[in-house]
Design an enzyme around this catalytic site. Structure first.
Site, PDB file in Angstrom:
ATOM      1  N   SER A  26       0.838  -1.207   0.000  1.00  0.00           N
ATOM      2  CA  SER A  26       0.000   0.000   0.000  1.00  0.00           C
ATOM      3  C   SER A  26       0.871   1.254   0.000  1.00  0.00           C
ATOM      4  O   SER A  26       0.594   2.219  -0.720  1.00  0.00           O
ATOM      5  CB  SER A  26      -0.884   0.035   1.251  1.00  0.00           C
ATOM      6  OG  SER A  26      -1.845  -0.974   1.203  1.00  0.00           O
ATOM      7  N   ARG A 126     -13.302  -7.284 -10.735  1.00  0.00           N
ATOM      8  CA  ARG A 126     -13.557  -6.608  -9.444  1.00  0.00           C
ATOM      9  C   ARG A 126     -14.429  -5.366  -9.621  1.00  0.00           C
ATOM     10  O   ARG A 126     -14.388  -4.695 -10.651  1.00  0.00           O
ATOM     11  CB  ARG A 126     -12.225  -6.305  -8.756  1.00  0.00           C
ATOM     12  CG  ARG A 126     -11.508  -7.607  -8.420  1.00  0.00           C
ATOM     13  CD  ARG A 126     -10.228  -7.384  -7.696  1.00  0.00           C
ATOM     14  NE  ARG A 126     -10.454  -6.839  -6.364  1.00  0.00           N
ATOM     15  CZ  ARG A 126      -9.475  -6.446  -5.559  1.00  0.00           C
ATOM     16  NH1 ARG A 126      -8.229  -6.535  -5.960  1.00  0.00           N
ATOM     17  NH2 ARG A 126      -9.756  -5.971  -4.374  1.00  0.00           N
ATOM     18  N   SER A 171     -13.448   1.359   2.891  1.00  0.00           N
ATOM     19  CA  SER A 171     -12.473   1.050   1.854  1.00  0.00           C
ATOM     20  C   SER A 171     -11.457   2.182   1.728  1.00  0.00           C
ATOM     21  O   SER A 171     -11.799   3.312   1.363  1.00  0.00           O
ATOM     22  CB  SER A 171     -13.160   0.835   0.505  1.00  0.00           C
ATOM     23  OG  SER A 171     -12.204   0.935  -0.540  1.00  0.00           O
ATOM     24  N   GLN A 173      -9.196   2.277  -0.479  1.00  0.00           N
ATOM     25  CA  GLN A 173      -8.991   2.567  -1.906  1.00  0.00           C
ATOM     26  C   GLN A 173     -10.011   3.587  -2.389  1.00  0.00           C
ATOM     27  O   GLN A 173      -9.679   4.521  -3.126  1.00  0.00           O
ATOM     28  CB  GLN A 173      -9.081   1.279  -2.719  1.00  0.00           C
ATOM     29  CG  GLN A 173      -7.949   0.315  -2.393  1.00  0.00           C
ATOM     30  CD  GLN A 173      -8.091  -1.029  -3.058  1.00  0.00           C
ATOM     31  OE1 GLN A 173      -9.101  -1.314  -3.713  1.00  0.00           O
ATOM     32  NE2 GLN A 173      -7.096  -1.871  -2.892  1.00  0.00           N
ATOM     33  N   ASP A 319      -6.918  -7.931   4.976  1.00  0.00           N
ATOM     34  CA  ASP A 319      -6.095  -8.747   4.069  1.00  0.00           C
ATOM     35  C   ASP A 319      -5.559 -10.008   4.751  1.00  0.00           C
ATOM     36  O   ASP A 319      -4.877 -10.807   4.113  1.00  0.00           O
ATOM     37  CB  ASP A 319      -4.918  -7.916   3.533  1.00  0.00           C
ATOM     38  CG  ASP A 319      -5.398  -6.790   2.621  1.00  0.00           C
ATOM     39  OD1 ASP A 319      -6.487  -6.920   2.020  1.00  0.00           O
ATOM     40  OD2 ASP A 319      -4.697  -5.767   2.524  1.00  0.00           O
ATOM     41  N   LYS A 346     -12.267  -9.494  -3.108  1.00  0.00           N
ATOM     42  CA  LYS A 346     -10.815  -9.251  -3.131  1.00  0.00           C
ATOM     43  C   LYS A 346     -10.233  -9.923  -4.384  1.00  0.00           C
ATOM     44  O   LYS A 346     -10.956 -10.183  -5.329  1.00  0.00           O
ATOM     45  CB  LYS A 346     -10.173  -9.768  -1.842  1.00  0.00           C
ATOM     46  CG  LYS A 346     -10.592  -8.958  -0.615  1.00  0.00           C
ATOM     47  CD  LYS A 346     -10.060  -7.556  -0.679  1.00  0.00           C
ATOM     48  CE  LYS A 346     -10.525  -6.701   0.477  1.00  0.00           C
ATOM     49  NZ  LYS A 346     -10.184  -5.287   0.298  1.00  0.00           N
TER      50      LYS A 346
HETATM   51  C1  S3P Z   1      -5.668  -1.206   0.229  1.00  0.00           C
HETATM   52  C2  S3P Z   1      -6.887  -1.188   0.831  1.00  0.00           C
HETATM   53  C3  S3P Z   1      -7.669  -2.403   1.137  1.00  0.00           C
HETATM   54  C4  S3P Z   1      -6.820  -3.662   1.058  1.00  0.00           C
HETATM   55  C5  S3P Z   1      -5.931  -3.683  -0.141  1.00  0.00           C
HETATM   56  C6  S3P Z   1      -5.010  -2.472  -0.152  1.00  0.00           C
HETATM   57  C7  S3P Z   1      -4.967   0.076  -0.015  1.00  0.00           C
HETATM   58  O1  S3P Z   1      -8.722  -2.527   0.203  1.00  0.00           O
HETATM   59  O2  S3P Z   1      -7.647  -4.811   1.052  1.00  0.00           O
HETATM   60  O3  S3P Z   1      -5.149  -4.860  -0.159  1.00  0.00           O
HETATM   61  O4  S3P Z   1      -3.768   0.068  -0.322  1.00  0.00           O
HETATM   62  O5  S3P Z   1      -5.634   1.126   0.083  1.00  0.00           O
HETATM   63  P1  S3P Z   1     -10.112  -1.728   0.348  1.00  0.00           P
HETATM   64  O6  S3P Z   1      -9.886  -0.338  -0.047  1.00  0.00           O
HETATM   65  O7  S3P Z   1     -11.045  -2.405  -0.584  1.00  0.00           O
HETATM   66  O8  S3P Z   1     -10.502  -1.855   1.775  1.00  0.00           O
END
Ligand code: S3P
Length: 434
Positions: A26, A126, A171, A173, A319, A346
């Site tokens: 990340s 996804r 989330s 992301q 995760d 995922k």
């Molecule tokens: C991540 C956020 C998580 C995680 C992913 C990495 C990130 O997903 O599961 O492996 O780097 O912001 P979500 O945003 O769907 O929670």
């Protein structure tokens, strides 16, 4: 027999030794993105040399950003400024990376040029409406497939305006995509989450000189700001460490030291869950690495007890469920997971992939829409499909260490997306994995 890449996992030695886990995925994605958009030259140390994060760097290189690699896990990034990206030729391939695609959607929605984001087979399935929805509210124009999946066709030249967005699902992301679009939007953009998620975007934007207000569960910034180059030290990835934390906890006679692991509180739910189950994990040498808390983790084998995983801790270990399922198998008494429906979207449907794989090895798993009850038992032999999901493959490599026979794990190539060299590190501390 097929010749596709696979592993055979079987009972190995008690795990012993000291490990340096590769850099956080990340943090590495964000470091590349923000350094590319900054004014000036940034240096990244501890960059994850994984396929996902390299795909993100390659995308920025296609948009005119120059990278130097003085040595593995280091990048020097010659930023082009928030308005300096060039129109790319052809499609931009995010590989397996949901983080890459979703964050880029926010950034590219604000550029003067059109772009197309594609991904591999898993990423192509996804859900993307969770980002294109709020971005459209900001004035972005992004087309998906009819069912909301990639490719993303992003129409350039949109004038974005700030919004207040309450996320329907927790989330990081989605939050990050909205905030990155917000950097280019007129006025203020704010987000509120149903449960706090990892705050790397907020922390790192601040490190790059952006004025951003944030606290767990909310963030707010003004559009029109520039980023100032800075150096980023990437901590070791807790999610990669998780497989060794679980393995050392469940393999009798084990003791492992994992050096300088990132312990951002939004990532370490697995520690809370395992400690609830009776794990013996101590933290030593606490320090800060690029503004992130890190420590060595010393993990010793312990007799685990099954537990109900508190729903509040689920986003902080989102995760880590493939690894947790393996810990649960080795515990005494059932473990109950609820409130984890996100696992179905995922890199694979992780609830289904784990349940099917563990049943193949002779265990009883009661699957529900948003979780499962894992009943412990002896692990037998069988062939596991990882569904191209790196974390499913690594979880079953750990499971194999307790098997009474052999566990074949198919479709392991995607382990390189997050943890290149996993098998080498694992066999170095005692895994039987070939
Ligand atoms: C991540 C956020 C998580 C995680 C992913 C990495 C990130 O997903 O599961 O492996 O780097 O912001 P979500 O945003 O769907 O929670």
């Amino acid at each position: 027999m097929t010749s596709q890449p696979h592993w055979i996992a079987s009972k190995g030695q008690p795990l012993q030794g000291t490990l340096d886990i590769p850099g956080d995925k990340s943090v590495s994605h964000r470091a590349v993105m923000f350094a590319a958009l900054a004014d000036g030259t940034s240096r990244i140390d501890g960059f994850l040399e994984g396929e996902d994060t390299r795909a993100t760097a390659a995308i920025f290189a296609r948009m005119g950003v120059r990278f130097e690699t003085p040595s593995p896990s280091r990048r020097i990034v010659h930023g082009v400024g928030v308005d300096g990206l060039k129109a790319p030729q052809g499609e931009l391939d995010c590989g397996n990376a949901g983080t890459g695609m979703r964050l880029l959607a926010g950034l590219l929605a604000a550029q003067p040029f059109d772009s197309v984001l594609v991904g591999d087979e898993s990423l192509s399935k996804r859900p993307m409406r969770r980002v294109t929805g709020p971005l459209a509210q900001m004035g972005a124009r992004i087309d998906t497939q009819a069912d909301g999946t990639p490719p993303l066709h992003i129409h350039g030249g949109a004038q974005l305006h700030g919004i207040h967005y309450e996320l329907p699902v927790a989330s990081a992301q989605v939050k990050s995509a909205v905030l990155l679009a917000g950097l280019y939007a007129q006025g203020e953009t704010s987000v509120v989450e149903p449960h706090p998620t990892r705050d790397y975007t907020e922390r790192m934007l601040r490190a790059f000189g952006v004025e951003i207000d944030f606290e767990p569960g909310r963030a707010r910034l003004r559009g029109g700001q520039r980023l100032r180059a800075t150096d980023i030290a990437v901590p070791a990835d807790f999610s990669s460490a998780a497989f060794f934390i679980v393995a050392a906890s469940i393999i009798p006679g084990s003791q492992l030291r994992l050096r300088s692991v990132g312990l951002n509180p939004r990532r370490t739910g697995l520690l809370a869950a395992l400690r609830l189950m009776g794990a013996d994990i101590t933290e030593e040498n606490h320090s800060e690495h690029g503004g992130e808390p890190v420590a060595d983790l010393v993990v010793r084998h312990a007799r685990l007890k099954g537990a109900e995983i508190p729903v509040e801790v689920v986003p902080d270990m989102i995760d880590e469920f493939p690894a947790l399922f393996i810990a649960a198998v080795a515990a005494e008494g059932p473990t109950v997971v609820r409130g984890a429906a996100e696992l179905r979207v995922k890199e694979s449907d992780r609830l289904a992939a784990m349940a099917t794989g563990l049943r193949t090895l002779g265990l009883r798993i009661d699957e529900t829409d948003d979780g499962a009850t894992i009943h412990p038992g002896a692990l037998g032999s069988g062939t596991i499909e990882s569904h191209g999901d790196h974390r499913i493959a690594m979880a079953f490599a750990v499971a194999g260490q307790l098997s009474t026979g052999q566990v074949r794990i198919n479709d392991i190539a995607n382990v390189a997306t997050s943890f290149p060299g996993f098998d080498r590190l694992a066999t170095g501390v005692g895994f039987a994995l070939a």
